[in-house]
Enzyme design. Sequence first.
Site, PDB file in Angstrom:
ATOM      1  N   GLY A   1       0.816  -1.212   0.000  1.00 16.31           N
ATOM      2  CA  GLY A   1       0.000   0.000   0.000  1.00 16.31           C
ATOM      3  C   GLY A   1       0.850   1.262   0.000  1.00 16.31           C
ATOM      4  O   GLY A   1       2.078   1.210   0.143  1.00 16.31           O
ATOM      5  N   CYS A   2       0.194   2.407  -0.169  1.00 13.07           N
ATOM      6  CA  CYS A   2       0.928   3.669  -0.312  1.00 13.07           C
ATOM      7  C   CYS A   2       1.520   4.130   1.014  1.00 13.07           C
ATOM      8  O   CYS A   2       2.726   4.310   1.138  1.00 13.07           O
ATOM      9  CB  CYS A   2       0.033   4.733  -0.924  1.00 13.07           C
ATOM     10  SG  CYS A   2      -1.516   4.995  -0.055  1.00 13.07           S
TER      11      CYS A   2
END
Lengths: 344, 344, 344, 344
Positions: free
Chosen positions: A147-148
């Site tokens: 994920g970011c």
Amino acid sequence: MKVSVIGATGYAGVELLRLLKNHPKVEVVHITSESQTGTGIENIYTHLNNVYTKKLISMKDIDLIAKDSEVVFIALPHGHAMAVGKAFEGKNVKLIDLGADYRFKDTSIYEKWYKVDHTHKDAKRVYGLAELYRSQIKNATIVGNAGCYTTASILALAPLAKEGLVDLHTVVIDAKSGVSGAGRSAKVENLFTELYDNLKAYNVGGHRHTPEIEQALSEFSGEEVVLSFTPHLIPMSRGILSTCYANLKPGVTTQMVNEAFEKLYKDEYFIRLLGQGGYPATKNVRGSNFCDIGWHVDERVGRVIVLSVIDNLVKGAAGQAVQNFNIMCGFEEKMGLEGVPLYP
Amino acid sequence: MKVSVIGATGYAGVELLRLLKNHPKVEVVHITSESQTGTGIENIYTHLNNVYTKKLISMKDIDLIAKDSEVVFIALPHGHAMAVGKAFEGKNVKLIDLGADYRFKDTSIYEKWYKVDHTHKDAKRVYGLAELYRSQIKNATIVGNAGCYTTASILALAPLAKEGLVDLHTVVIDAKSGVSGAGRSAKVENLFTELYDNLKAYNVGGHRHTPEIEQALSEFSGEEVVLSFTPHLIPMSRGILSTCYANLKPGVTTQMVNEAFEKLYKDEYFIRLLGQGGYPATKNVRGSNFCDIGWHVDERVGRVIVLSVIDNLVKGAAGQAVQNFNIMCGFEEKMGLEGVPLYP
Amino acid sequence: MKVSVIGATGYAGVELLRLLKNHPKVEVVHITSESQTGTGIENIYTHLNNVYTKKLISMKDIDLIAKDSEVVFIALPHGHAMAVGKAFEGKNVKLIDLGADYRFKDTSIYEKWYKVDHTHKDAKRVYGLAELYRSQIKNATIVGNAGCYTTASILALAPLAKEGLVDLHTVVIDAKSGVSGAGRSAKVENLFTELYDNLKAYNVGGHRHTPEIEQALSEFSGEEVVLSFTPHLIPMSRGILSTCYANLKPGVTTQMVNEAFEKLYKDEYFIRLLGQGGYPATKNVRGSNFCDIGWHVDERVGRVIVLSVIDNLVKGAAGQAVQNFNIMCGFEEKMGLEGVPLYP
Amino acid sequence: MKVSVIGATGYAGVELLRLLKNHPKVEVVHITSESQTGTGIENIYTHLNNVYTKKLISMKDIDLIAKDSEVVFIALPHGHAMAVGKAFEGKNVKLIDLGADYRFKDTSIYEKWYKVDHTHKDAKRVYGLAELYRSQIKNATIVGNAGCYTTASILALAPLAKEGLVDLHTVVIDAKSGVSGAGRSAKVENLFTELYDNLKAYNVGGHRHTPEIEQALSEFSGEEVVLSFTPHLIPMSRGILSTCYANLKPGVTTQMVNEAFEKLYKDEYFIRLLGQGGYPATKNVRGSNFCDIGWHVDERVGRVIVLSVIDNLVKGAAGQAVQNFNIMCGFEEKMGLEGVPLYP
């Protein structure tokens, strides 16, 4: 290499198309959208006119996609990739999922935080944070792209966790993201007027990237990590800054911290170490796959503060997916990812 | 009430003029600038055309200012108010300094962090954070108006410190500010192009508001507080959000936290409690003197996260100065400060 | 092809470095700055860390630069390129000047609008707007790269001027630019706080791009064109939108307008025609060399309104310079310029 | 004076509440919303917490509203105010409609541009642009408050039209607006990500404010005016800038232009004339009811360019409504409208 993109009309999907367009080894064969099947992607994103023009098909055409593709990128909301993954079983296609479905070793954690049953528990999957899981990614069939927020945060803390320099019970991550992380759905709360000249936190204590960070840090340290993670929405388009706090263990010096970062990242092209006292800025990585990291050993308070920045749509999503793709295919890792950050 | 403003051409000074303009009990008699003496303020800030027009004089005309004014606001960079304070001694004028010179009880702390000799150590001064030092402000002659980050942070943590609900050795404050806090001087780093669509931290471990917060929390708790404070620059004009982390003491419940906030602030007009789970947003206080506070007791990690927002130029500077002025003069505390936040 | 960049530390210069970095036929040998000679460009623009690292030399080392370079880009403020041009005479180096010094056929017009004596009047020079002067650029030694506003405006109006469809005495150009066009010098008026959430016009009737547009339209039409040009400063980083108004000549139809654009631009890669009713948006070209053009024949008022957008730093400066470079060197015109616009 | 607001949950409605809150003669008795009946306005706009708290009722309670109110503001989308106006007939309540339904003398023009049947054609109505229709507004029962773009544009051009200084067949208005003018409905095109760092025109040749401007200029000049009006969306919250072009009639001098503006506006508090060469900026009027106007007689091209700025939600909507209200009620015209612009 023939690839397809399932779910091409979100911001991550279209960023993937931007990167794949100039990748010298890639041909994109299919792109999909369920709500806009039959439309040209360039009619939805007009910046693609004359550059990238292709009709969207439905992901229900799974056999067609499988037949024509060697690698498939999935850029769907969480909960939807599992079915795709199952459908591709036995079809000799490698999958890179930009969502959360394949990120967790322990699917019960996924089920608890995402409140969705996991329907593909036995999938052989690898966590797709390239710098830290490279050797596993190399041979993977399904990669759960990191994920970011998690990419920025794990890269910031991994050296300290691996070398045992901090008390992992004291970890606080205060993260800030540009608005593109919120996606492209029409909601009042994401209107320009509501977010411009405005700033707020959200999902305090409950953001789904929390267990993903905890999973990685627990692995690196061998102890169970429970931490605070607080995301904030910043009035800008792109970029994440993670500000990470942890108490230093007794006797840990600045030099030891410096060495931990050097040791882990000295050969990494995409990680740029700004060192003790360095201040990363999101604009310095905009449009690129870089992660810039600086840190501050603060002896007065006995803590280290690590600052890391990425472009949430590149290193935090599409760029990392391409990096994983390169690893999986045996290409040079930075192939197609050498664009200079767009500044100013 | 006749008042003057020394240093009227910075953003805090001109915000003060905005607020004083509609204060029913105030007449502004003199405004000063050393670099633009003789110029009309409306020529420097053209939004004041027809609204607020007055020639700037030099602050060297101290006798004239003293003769004509009952209260003087000082909005100079730190290090310059002390001389003004000395010059006004015995002149029967009350002073409200928006800078740091009169904020510290222990001037050696000021000297250490600001790297300036304190030349007015014996000044009788009161710390100007209205909600928490009201009774002392009432009779003060010199008020050291609280800083912007400090106001947001102290108001967030004071209830917990006073009630002894958290371990003050674990306090981490991650603060974010709009760019107006950086002032109006011409620097490349503050250009639009450099800050737009950008985000970064600065002065990690060394920001001068740190000891000011420590001073207040130490007072409220009776123990010496040493904490981490990290400021960030957000691409917006106005607003501060302080995200404050602290470990809960054993046995502390959400209800106890709720009660601590209610107890301290339930009668405060300018503090709006959003409660457990509440998310303050800077735009909700823009242009106003409000401080909105929400908190999240996170049992999973054993911490409380307090979020507080202010407009840095109002509650963090000029508005708080007017609030202190009202207290010192016996006016209703919200007089001149009832403007509704400007939204959107 | 060995190239150098004189004046590499402005926004146009650094954008040039971004584009040249990934140009397959280019090696940058020297970059210059007079105020920061000896410094690494990556210390001034830290987004270049690990990507583009090179020490700045002085442009006084003209012999060295000439010896090592086949093409030299000049990105200096106007008035400074002429001396460079003279110094390179007879040195077998091609020059592309991003400033105004070599843009005018009639140097008296330059002298009048720029209030500078022209000291290189006899230079053989070609106006560097690639789509419209391609055949001349091919053989040029000195190219005066077209300005930013002028590129957007001339491309919008050239088809109408060439085909004689509008009354050129009625041309009004209302142009809007992001702030990067104002450069990187430290001025109060360009501070974030002054420009954010703000909008204004500047240089009405006196902007120096006016005579450049008039020169081109006069050439295309064979009549002397005098027009209104009004620039505005928009609170964004990059992008220009030119809104161009002209009265249609009697009998001119939408179809005739459509055909004029098709005729001139149908084979142009960088010009994307959105047609009658099309709305170009600056974000659609951000970071790219595209110019998107739409138009509206408004029969009710008897006017055509042409809208064109470019990225001021790419097609309006560095990208166009690279395009001209490709033409001069016989490379494919879009080489190094195929990056997809960065959206969102 | 007891007032109600029908349609209080749009940006114009909530701005009206902001202004009415501090109006010394106003008590707001009812506010309405059809989609959120029963909800407190402070739950929808949380910046109103503790400041303005009131339950929304349905506008179907017309008898209740009529009984309790002396003046009713209507802030509904166009097409909905007519029914309200009819329902209030004979009820001794004055109406101020912020929408378009009562702006046109000739309802066929309304029907043509808005594509809605006009159902209240015989309503006695007055156009609500205070500075130019004051004497009629004084005695009006229904006021059709002028639109945002129209207010900026008509105020810019009225002096020239009234004095016959320009050729009205040559008028081109290039207008720019902040995003709050687009309202608060959830649309992809109004998302932060889509509009930030972006710029575009819309509704070229077809915007509904066009006939409203034409109506006023035709009245002032006695000739039928047909003009070009082009709106643009600017990435900022508030503010409109109208850039207006017109050919000067032969013999018209700068002095004559100056005098025309002075003559019409010299006693107007809300109009600030910046004169020949003056540059209005939207930030200078933010949050206030001012309209700043500068102009440039450009002899080289024989045109005058007039620049005018307003805050679209204040002088372009809610502020003008309050100004009209003051005129209708015999209050001082600037009552409740003396807030200083919020800068920076």
